[in-house]
Design a protein around this motif. Structure first.
Motif, PDB file in Angstrom:
ATOM      1  N   PHE A 297       0.713  -1.454  -0.290  1.00 35.22           N
ATOM      2  CA  PHE A 297      -0.033   0.181   0.360  1.00 35.22           C
ATOM      3  C   PHE A 297       0.354   1.518   0.317  1.00 35.22           C
ATOM      4  CE2 PHE A 297      -3.336  -2.580   2.208  1.00 35.22           C
ATOM      5  CZ  PHE A 297      -4.636  -2.728   1.076  1.00 35.22           C
ATOM      6  N   GLY A 298       0.705   2.089  -0.621  1.00 36.24           N
ATOM      7  CA  GLY A 298       1.539   3.444  -0.974  1.00 36.24           C
ATOM      8  C   GLY A 298       0.660   4.122   0.463  1.00 36.24           C
ATOM      9  N   GLY A 299       1.991   4.680   0.939  1.00 36.57           N
ATOM     10  CA  GLY A 299       1.565   5.709   2.666  1.00 36.57           C
ATOM     11  C   GLY A 299       2.011   4.151   3.765  1.00 36.57           C
ATOM     12  N   PHE A 300       2.580   2.962   3.711  1.00 35.44           N
ATOM     13  CA  PHE A 300       2.664   2.353   4.861  1.00 35.44           C
ATOM     14  C   PHE A 300       4.070   3.374   4.999  1.00 35.44           C
ATOM     15  CE2 PHE A 300       1.011  -2.555   4.936  1.00 35.44           C
ATOM     16  CZ  PHE A 300       0.012  -1.812   4.965  1.00 35.44           C
TER      17      PHE A 300
ATOM     18  N   THR B 175      -1.228 -10.842  14.425  1.00 39.23           N
ATOM     19  CA  THR B 175      -0.663 -11.154  15.411  1.00 39.23           C
ATOM     20  C   THR B 175       1.288  -9.741  15.220  1.00 39.23           C
ATOM     21  OG1 THR B 175       1.397 -12.186  13.932  1.00 39.23           O
ATOM     22  CG2 THR B 175       0.232 -13.472  16.120  1.00 39.23           C
ATOM     23  N   GLY B 176       0.275  -8.993  14.282  1.00 46.39           N
ATOM     24  CA  GLY B 176       0.959  -8.226  14.071  1.00 46.39           C
ATOM     25  C   GLY B 176       2.521  -8.673  13.426  1.00 46.39           C
ATOM     26  N   ARG B 177       2.939 -10.161  13.216  1.00 44.20           N
ATOM     27  CA  ARG B 177       4.531  -9.830  12.181  1.00 44.20           C
ATOM     28  C   ARG B 177       3.001 -10.335  10.493  1.00 44.20           C
ATOM     29  NH1 ARG B 177       7.286 -14.740  11.546  1.00 44.20           N
ATOM     30  NH2 ARG B 177       6.338 -15.875  12.637  1.00 44.20           N
TER      31      ARG B 177
ATOM     32  N   THR C 136      -8.015  -0.196   9.356  1.00 44.26           N
ATOM     33  CA  THR C 136      -6.946  -0.653   8.023  1.00 44.26           C
ATOM     34  C   THR C 136      -6.875  -0.351   6.661  1.00 44.26           C
ATOM     35  OG1 THR C 136      -7.593  -2.877   6.849  1.00 44.26           O
ATOM     36  CG2 THR C 136      -6.748  -3.222   8.832  1.00 44.26           C
ATOM     37  N   ARG C 137      -5.991   0.175   5.564  1.00 42.52           N
ATOM     38  CA  ARG C 137      -6.244   0.688   4.406  1.00 42.52           C
ATOM     39  C   ARG C 137      -7.307   0.233   3.372  1.00 42.52           C
ATOM     40  NH1 ARG C 137      -1.739   4.220   4.286  1.00 42.52           N
ATOM     41  NH2 ARG C 137      -1.253   3.349   6.479  1.00 42.52           N
ATOM     42  N   SER C 138      -8.301  -1.882   3.532  1.00 42.98           N
ATOM     43  CA  SER C 138      -8.623  -1.827   2.947  1.00 42.98           C
ATOM     44  C   SER C 138     -10.167  -2.028   4.184  1.00 42.98           C
ATOM     45  CB  SER C 138      -8.430  -3.733   2.910  1.00 42.98           C
ATOM     46  OG  SER C 138      -8.424  -4.756   3.833  1.00 42.98           O
TER      47      SER C 138
ATOM     48  N   THR D  11       0.763   0.124  12.543  1.00 44.90           N
ATOM     49  CA  THR D  11       1.678   0.761  11.520  1.00 44.90           C
ATOM     50  C   THR D  11       0.800   0.149  10.145  1.00 44.90           C
ATOM     51  OG1 THR D  11       2.681  -1.068  11.188  1.00 44.90           O
ATOM     52  CG2 THR D  11       3.927   0.681  11.918  1.00 44.90           C
ATOM     53  N   THR D  12      -0.390  -0.204  10.295  1.00 45.19           N
ATOM     54  CA  THR D  12      -1.480  -1.011   9.118  1.00 45.19           C
ATOM     55  C   THR D  12      -2.449  -0.004   9.285  1.00 45.19           C
ATOM     56  OG1 THR D  12      -2.530  -1.888  10.730  1.00 45.19           O
ATOM     57  CG2 THR D  12      -0.035  -2.488   9.035  1.00 45.19           C
ATOM     58  N   LEU D  13      -2.720   0.803  10.371  1.00 46.69           N
ATOM     59  CA  LEU D  13      -3.530   2.021   9.881  1.00 46.69           C
ATOM     60  C   LEU D  13      -3.825   2.748   8.712  1.00 46.69           C
ATOM     61  CD1 LEU D  13      -4.497   3.335  13.730  1.00 46.69           C
ATOM     62  CD2 LEU D  13      -6.243   1.802  12.259  1.00 46.69           C
ATOM     63  N   GLN D  14      -5.069   2.685   8.393  1.00 45.96           N
ATOM     64  CA  GLN D  14      -5.507   3.860   6.954  1.00 45.96           C
ATOM     65  C   GLN D  14      -4.814   5.182   7.813  1.00 45.96           C
ATOM     66  OE1 GLN D  14      -7.172   3.465   4.335  1.00 45.96           O
ATOM     67  NE2 GLN D  14      -7.775   6.087   4.454  1.00 45.96           N
ATOM     68  N   ASP D  15      -5.301   6.009   8.972  1.00 45.86           N
ATOM     69  CA  ASP D  15      -4.853   7.095   9.300  1.00 45.86           C
ATOM     70  C   ASP D  15      -4.542   7.224  10.849  1.00 45.86           C
ATOM     71  OD1 ASP D  15      -5.381   9.277  10.396  1.00 45.86           O
ATOM     72  OD2 ASP D  15      -7.096   9.902   9.589  1.00 45.86           O
TER      73      ASP D  15
END
Ligand code: 7RM
Length: 509
Positions: free
Chosen positions: A25-28, A127-129, A465-467, A488-492
């Motif tokens: 995703f752009g923006g990660f 788990t995040g990983r 999330t971005r999705s 870190t994987t939040l949209q905002d």
């Protein structure tokens, strides 16, 4: 990459030379990007100087620069000029337009084995990983093209198809790039957000391009509901013929709204269940074949042996609930987790002997139709009863004042877990104690007293999330008053601070 044609072109170019790709995703963040580059051992990174968001240019290259600095495998960074803003240039950088202009316009695609790796797509899981889900070529293309044709009733000569997903999500891979392209579909691809320059943007585009098939997510549909019926009503949506939903369970209210206000009570709605891991749609009604049932993904596609099983792996009878599994292999199944066969086995194949474990709860109704109940990790245990977040959320959204809801189980000294609900109201930002009590009772009268939320909190946004999937793990952190986990994987990424701030100011006054 932003949502520009070069993103799809780059993926297809990789496929043509047999180089597995991994779209991020752009923006990660630099961390999220570099850990993915590193895990895949990528040699080339393709990016753009930036993209446009809400009418403003936003840079992408600085994140790639910092990530590439950390990853010794990266030899070249290929950069599409999109915004034209200034960039810092490194020795490893190449401009897309210069490389493409100098390349021959003839290229013979190489043939590869059906099991040649096509792509790795990272999914963060709980788990995040992140897990690098590996897909190969032959089976993946077979199932994405077949399902795109059958589930959307595609007529490639006449349809205009629009999937609103980001290309960094599996939905963008399977239902923007591979399935539709293999089927020769004419597509709309959109770089912007649904509310820029105005909240009718999607419907303006449907009208302008005479979109006939629209594929979007429940989170978007609920947002459109919140913005009001009058917005789509201003546009001519008569070109639409089939509507699709993906990403989360779609609650019956949102389904009905989609069918009425977007589909003019004329278009079948297909609620498609699948995962990054399954590669393509597995459970869905078929337009013109299945009698629709709002809120249910209904039946596995022909050849797909989805089952709902109990703890011991026994098929539950109609009317029963349990875990979604898949009994036989399917063409587009993931082949492994990149570099970690053991985790692949552990995650998907160890729970039940000889069956794929999807990690979703489900029930089968009296007609044998399947209802998805959310991720197993999200299921709440209240006084010994399993309660699904999806069902409580759906009950809340069934109340006329609620636009969106997210529900979590928070540790409770008496009941084990207590149900805590976060709600976004329709056209209001404040509530009263009476109103909150009414919402709690509404859930109790819909689902039974055991499902009555311990607490309802009004918020103006939810962490996604971005999705578009709600990150309940973060809401659990708030409900249990803990330090926030990985965001870190939040949209905002600022939304959590705003939720906390909002809750604090309310409890103080
Ligand atoms: C396509 C996609 C997968 C998870 C999956 C479910 C949830 C997706 C539906 C759904 C209910 C649906 N891939 N999910 N579609 N739940 N009804 N129609 O979303 O890898 O990003 O997520 O999404 O929990 O396991 S994904």
């Amino acid at each position: 990459m932003p949502m520009i044609p070069e993103a799809a072109v780059a993926m297809l170019a990789c496929a043509r030379i047999g180089a597995p790709h991994s779209v991020v995703f752009g923006g990660f963040s630099v961390d999220a990007l570099s850990s993915r580059i590193d895990d895949a051992g990528a040699k080339v990174v393709i990016t753009a100087d930036g993209g446009f968001r809400k009418g403003k240019a936003s840079a992408l290259k600085p994140t790639v620069d910092a990530a590439a600095d950390r990853c010794p495998t990266v030899e070249k960074v290929l950069v599409v000029r999109r915004t034209g803003e200034d960039v810092v240039w490194y020795d490893r950088d190449l401009w897309w337009h210069e490389i493409v202009a100098a390349a021959s316009d003839e290229h013979e695609a190489r043939a590869f084995d059906a099991e040649h790796p096509l792509f790795i797509l990272y999914t963060s899981g709980t788990t995040g990983r992140p897990k690098g889900i590996l897909h190969t070529s032959g089976g993946y293309l077979t199932q994405t093209s077949y399902t795109h044709h059958a589930v959307f009733d595609l007529k490639p000569e006449t349809d205009v198809y629009w999937c609103t997903a980001d290309i960094g999500w599996v939905t963008g891979h399977s239902y923007i790039v591979y399935g539709p392209m293999a089927n020769g579909a004419t597509q709309v691809m959109y770089e912007g957000t649904p509310d820029t320059p105005h909240q009718g943007r999607f419907w303006e585009l449907v009208e302008k391009y005479k979109v006939s098939i629209l594929y979007t997510a429940p989170t978007a549909i609920r947002t459109f509901m919140k913005w009001g019926d009058d917005i789509p009503a201003r546009f001519d949506l008569s070109s639409l013929r089939v509507l699709g939903s993906v990403g989360e369970p779609i609650n019956p209210e949102a389904w009905m709204w989609y069918r009425e206000h977007i589909g003019g009570n004329r278009c079948p709605v297909v609620d498609t269940w699948w995962q990054t891991e399954t590669g393509a749609i597995m459970v869905s009604p078929l337009p013109g074949v299945t009698a629709a049932k709002p809120g249910s993904a209904q039946r596995p596609l022909p050849g797909v042996t989805v089952d709902v099983v109990d703890d011991e792996g026994k098929s539950v009878p109609n009317g029963g609930g349990g875990f979604l599994t898949i009994r036989d292999p399917w063409p587009s199944m993931l082949r492994t987790i990149w570099g970690d066969d053991e985790r692949y086995f552990e995650t998907y194949w160890s729970r039940y002997e000889g069956m794929y474990f999807a990690g979703d709860g489900a029930k089968r109704d009296d007609d044998g139709d399947i209802w998805l109940l959310g991720r197993v990790d999200d299921v709440m245990l209240v006084s010994g009863h399993n309660i699904s977040t999806t069902e409580v959320e759906s009950a809340l959204v069934g109340h006329e004042t609620v636009a969106e809801a997210a529900v979590v189980g928070a540790t409770d000294p008496i009941t084990g877990q207590g149900i805590v609900a976060f709600v976004i109201l329709r056209g209001a930002t404040e509530s009263s104690p009476e109103h909150l009590a009414e919402l709690r009772s509404h859930v109790a009268s819909t689902l039974g007293a055991i499902a009555k939320p311990r607490q309802v909190m009004v918020v103006s946004e939810l962490p996604k999330t971005r999705s578009g999937k709600i990150m309940r793990r973060l809401l659990r952190d708030i409900a249990e008053d803990r330090k926030l986990g990985d965001v870190t994987t939040l949209q905002d990424s600022s939304v959590m601070a705003r939720i906390k701030e909002g809750l604090k100011s309310r409890s103080e006054d």
